[in-house]
Design an enzyme around this catalytic site. Structure first.
Site, PDB file in Angstrom:
ATOM      1  N   ILE A 160       2.407  77.116   2.582  1.00 60.71           N
ATOM      2  CA  ILE A 160       3.734  77.196   1.962  1.00 60.71           C
ATOM      3  C   ILE A 160       3.637  78.289   0.901  1.00 60.71           C
ATOM      4  O   ILE A 160       2.726  78.274   0.072  1.00 60.71           O
ATOM      5  CB  ILE A 160       4.205  75.829   1.396  1.00 60.71           C
ATOM      6  CG1 ILE A 160       5.592  75.953   0.732  1.00 60.71           C
ATOM      7  CG2 ILE A 160       3.214  75.216   0.432  1.00 60.71           C
ATOM      8  CD1 ILE A 160       6.261  74.597   0.462  1.00 60.71           C
ATOM      9  N   GLU A 172      -4.146  70.756   2.515  1.00 56.61           N
ATOM     10  CA  GLU A 172      -5.280  71.120   1.673  1.00 56.61           C
ATOM     11  C   GLU A 172      -4.783  72.078   0.600  1.00 56.61           C
ATOM     12  O   GLU A 172      -3.901  72.897   0.864  1.00 56.61           O
ATOM     13  CB  GLU A 172      -6.385  71.844   2.474  1.00 56.61           C
ATOM     14  CG  GLU A 172      -7.289  70.923   3.256  1.00 56.61           C
ATOM     15  CD  GLU A 172      -6.821  70.747   4.684  1.00 56.61           C
ATOM     16  OE1 GLU A 172      -5.980  71.562   5.138  1.00 56.61           O
ATOM     17  OE2 GLU A 172      -7.259  69.791   5.336  1.00 56.61           O
ATOM     18  N   TYR A 232       3.103  69.213  -5.360  1.00 61.69           N
ATOM     19  CA  TYR A 232       2.791  68.138  -4.414  1.00 61.69           C
ATOM     20  C   TYR A 232       2.790  66.768  -5.113  1.00 61.69           C
ATOM     21  O   TYR A 232       3.297  65.782  -4.570  1.00 61.69           O
ATOM     22  CB  TYR A 232       1.439  68.389  -3.739  1.00 61.69           C
ATOM     23  CG  TYR A 232       1.348  69.741  -3.061  1.00 61.69           C
ATOM     24  CD1 TYR A 232       2.441  70.296  -2.396  1.00 61.69           C
ATOM     25  CD2 TYR A 232       0.164  70.489  -3.091  1.00 61.69           C
ATOM     26  CE1 TYR A 232       2.365  71.543  -1.797  1.00 61.69           C
ATOM     27  CE2 TYR A 232       0.078  71.729  -2.478  1.00 61.69           C
ATOM     28  CZ  TYR A 232       1.187  72.255  -1.847  1.00 61.69           C
ATOM     29  OH  TYR A 232       1.102  73.480  -1.258  1.00 61.69           O
TER      30      TYR A 232
HETATM   31  C1  LIG Z   1       3.299  76.939  -4.949  1.00 60.78           C
HETATM   32  C2  LIG Z   1       4.602  77.703  -4.726  1.00 60.78           C
HETATM   33  C3  LIG Z   1       4.976  77.613  -3.249  1.00 60.78           C
HETATM   34  C4  LIG Z   1       5.706  77.031  -5.563  1.00 60.78           C
HETATM   35  O1  LIG Z   1       6.939  77.668  -5.269  1.00 60.78           O
HETATM   36  P1  LIG Z   1       8.075  77.930  -6.368  1.00 60.78           P
HETATM   37  O2  LIG Z   1       9.297  78.330  -5.655  1.00 60.78           O
HETATM   38  O3  LIG Z   1       7.585  78.850  -7.431  1.00 60.78           O
HETATM   39  O4  LIG Z   1       8.226  76.472  -7.019  1.00 60.78           O
HETATM   40  P2  LIG Z   1       9.542  75.789  -7.591  1.00 60.78           P
HETATM   41  O5  LIG Z   1      10.276  76.738  -8.463  1.00 60.78           O
HETATM   42  O6  LIG Z   1      10.290  75.171  -6.472  1.00 60.78           O
HETATM   43  O7  LIG Z   1       8.903  74.641  -8.523  1.00 60.78           O
HETATM   44  C5  LIG Z   1       8.666  73.332  -7.997  1.00 60.78           C
HETATM   45  C6  LIG Z   1       7.577  72.627  -8.768  1.00 60.78           C
HETATM   46  O8  LIG Z   1       6.325  73.343  -8.631  1.00 60.78           O
HETATM   47  C7  LIG Z   1       5.573  73.229  -9.842  1.00 60.78           C
HETATM   48  N1  LIG Z   1       5.511  74.533 -10.489  1.00 60.78           N
HETATM   49  C8  LIG Z   1       6.172  75.655 -10.117  1.00 60.78           C
HETATM   50  N2  LIG Z   1       5.837  76.686 -10.929  1.00 60.78           N
HETATM   51  C9  LIG Z   1       4.952  76.191 -11.825  1.00 60.78           C
HETATM   52  C10 LIG Z   1       4.230  76.755 -12.907  1.00 60.78           C
HETATM   53  N3  LIG Z   1       4.362  78.058 -13.224  1.00 60.78           N
HETATM   54  N4  LIG Z   1       3.372  75.987 -13.605  1.00 60.78           N
HETATM   55  C11 LIG Z   1       3.220  74.682 -13.287  1.00 60.78           C
HETATM   56  N5  LIG Z   1       3.872  74.070 -12.266  1.00 60.78           N
HETATM   57  C12 LIG Z   1       4.737  74.815 -11.550  1.00 60.78           C
HETATM   58  C13 LIG Z   1       6.352  72.246 -10.718  1.00 60.78           C
HETATM   59  O9  LIG Z   1       5.943  70.946 -10.388  1.00 60.78           O
HETATM   60  C14 LIG Z   1       7.790  72.506 -10.247  1.00 60.78           C
HETATM   61  O10 LIG Z   1       8.643  71.428 -10.513  1.00 60.78           O
HETATM   62  P3  LIG Z   1       9.371  71.363 -11.967  1.00 60.78           P
HETATM   63  O11 LIG Z   1      10.186  72.620 -12.059  1.00 60.78           O
HETATM   64  O12 LIG Z   1      10.198  70.140 -11.882  1.00 60.78           O
HETATM   65  O13 LIG Z   1       8.278  71.316 -12.984  1.00 60.78           O
HETATM   66  C15 LIG Z   1       4.492  79.187  -5.197  1.00 60.78           C
HETATM   67  O14 LIG Z   1       3.984  79.190  -6.507  1.00 60.78           O
HETATM   68  C16 LIG Z   1       3.594  80.048  -4.320  1.00 60.78           C
HETATM   69  O15 LIG Z   1       4.029  80.608  -3.326  1.00 60.78           O
HETATM   70  N6  LIG Z   1       2.313  80.203  -4.711  1.00 60.78           N
HETATM   71  C17 LIG Z   1       1.366  81.045  -3.979  1.00 60.78           C
HETATM   72  C18 LIG Z   1       0.985  80.407  -2.674  1.00 60.78           C
HETATM   73  C19 LIG Z   1       0.397  79.031  -2.865  1.00 60.78           C
HETATM   74  O16 LIG Z   1      -0.401  78.783  -3.747  1.00 60.78           O
HETATM   75  N7  LIG Z   1       0.807  78.115  -1.974  1.00 60.78           N
HETATM   76  C20 LIG Z   1       0.325  76.750  -1.960  1.00 60.78           C
HETATM   77  C21 LIG Z   1      -0.913  76.718  -1.135  1.00 60.78           C
HETATM   78  S1  LIG Z   1      -1.525  75.047  -0.941  1.00 60.78           S
END
Ligand SMILES: CC(C)(COP(=O)(O)OP(=O)(O)OC[C@H]1O[C@@H](n2cnc3c(N)ncnc32)[C@H](O)[C@@H]1OP(=O)(O)O)[C@@H](O)C(=O)NCCC(=O)NCCS
Length: 226
Positions: A122, A156, A168
């Protein structure tokens, strides 16, 4: 006393989720390079799209339809000459996106094995993180898993990836074990994180609440799961 100005809730989120199509492959590969820069070999999305066990969803930026455009990213105009020029520039810059195409901001891949929905990846473009897109795709994945009659959702995650772990945990995934040296680039360990049975009432109640909170915070978002 300090007055806190209440922000109006957006009516519509400027992103939707839908199944990945062949036209999205170049951009999905681009998202993958952005989100997983050390991944090797890269995912063969073409092969994955014909894998009967796999389902891939993309988050697409929604332009028009009254929705406010998100703050970053390419803009489109309905001017064929302008679009042709911009397309050439974007192609020369090595972009997978071209004017006239949907703009893909993230993708999620789910493998269905026996009674498990396994999220294999994701990722969201770095310029679009923190806007609720990752959470929207996780919601769509769980909704799809429910429709596919999966018992649990599992994945994972790097032990160092606290951002993803937060996401998660918010949705009730808990650590169920460690895969030692799982990641080939730096031999980092992976946590195995799994939900409780997704068809159970407690999971359903929590999930419904979280979907409602996401809608309230970010706006209504269309999710086409199949
Ligand atoms: C992980 C990832 C998919 C999250 O996507 P995103 O669109 O930025 O996340 P969202 O804006 O929907 O945030 C959802 C939740 O994620 C967590 N989160 C997002 N950004 C965060 C940050 N900078 N610090 C801590 N928690 C964070 C929080 O729990 C957040 O919920 P909240 O806003 O109620 O606190 C994104 O950071 C990503 O693509 N990362 C690189 C790839 C990766 O690591 N994928 C997962 C592999 S297992």
């Amino acid at each position: 006393m300090r007055m806190v100005e209440e922000q109006p809730t957006p009516q519509t989120m400027p992103f939707t989720v839908r199944p990945m199509a062949a036209e999205d492959i170049a951009q999905s590969a681009e998202v993958e390079r952005d989100a997983f820069p050390t991944l090797f070999p890269p995912t063969s999305f073409r092969r994955e799209l014909s894998n009967k066990r796999a389902r891939y969803l993309v988050a697409q930026r929604l332009d028009g339809n009254g929705a406010a455009p998100p703050p970053r990213g390419p803009q489109q105009r309905h001017d064929p000459l302008f679009n042709r020029l911009v397309r050439q520039i974007w192609r020369r810059r090595g972009s997978g996106w071209a004017p006239g195409q949907d703009f893909i901001t993230g993708f999620v891949g789910i493998w269905y094995m026996v009674d498990e929905a396994h999220i294999v990846a994701i990722g969201v473009r770095s310029a679009y993180r923190g806007l609720g897109v990752g959470e929207l795709m996780l919601i769509a994945s769980i909704e799809q898993a429910l429709e596919m009659d999966a018992r649990v959702v599992t994945l994972e995650v790097r032990v160092s990836n606290l951002v993803a772990q937060n996401l998660y945990k918010k949705f009730g995934f808990t650590e169920r074990g460690v895969r030692k040296g799982y990641y080939t680039d730096n031999r980092e360990d992976a946590f195995i994180m799994t939900t409780d049975p997704v068809q159970s009432d407690p999971f359903g109640e929590r999930f419904t609440r979280l979907v409602g909170e996401h809608r309230h915070r970010w706006g209504e978002a269309e999710r086409k799961l199949f």
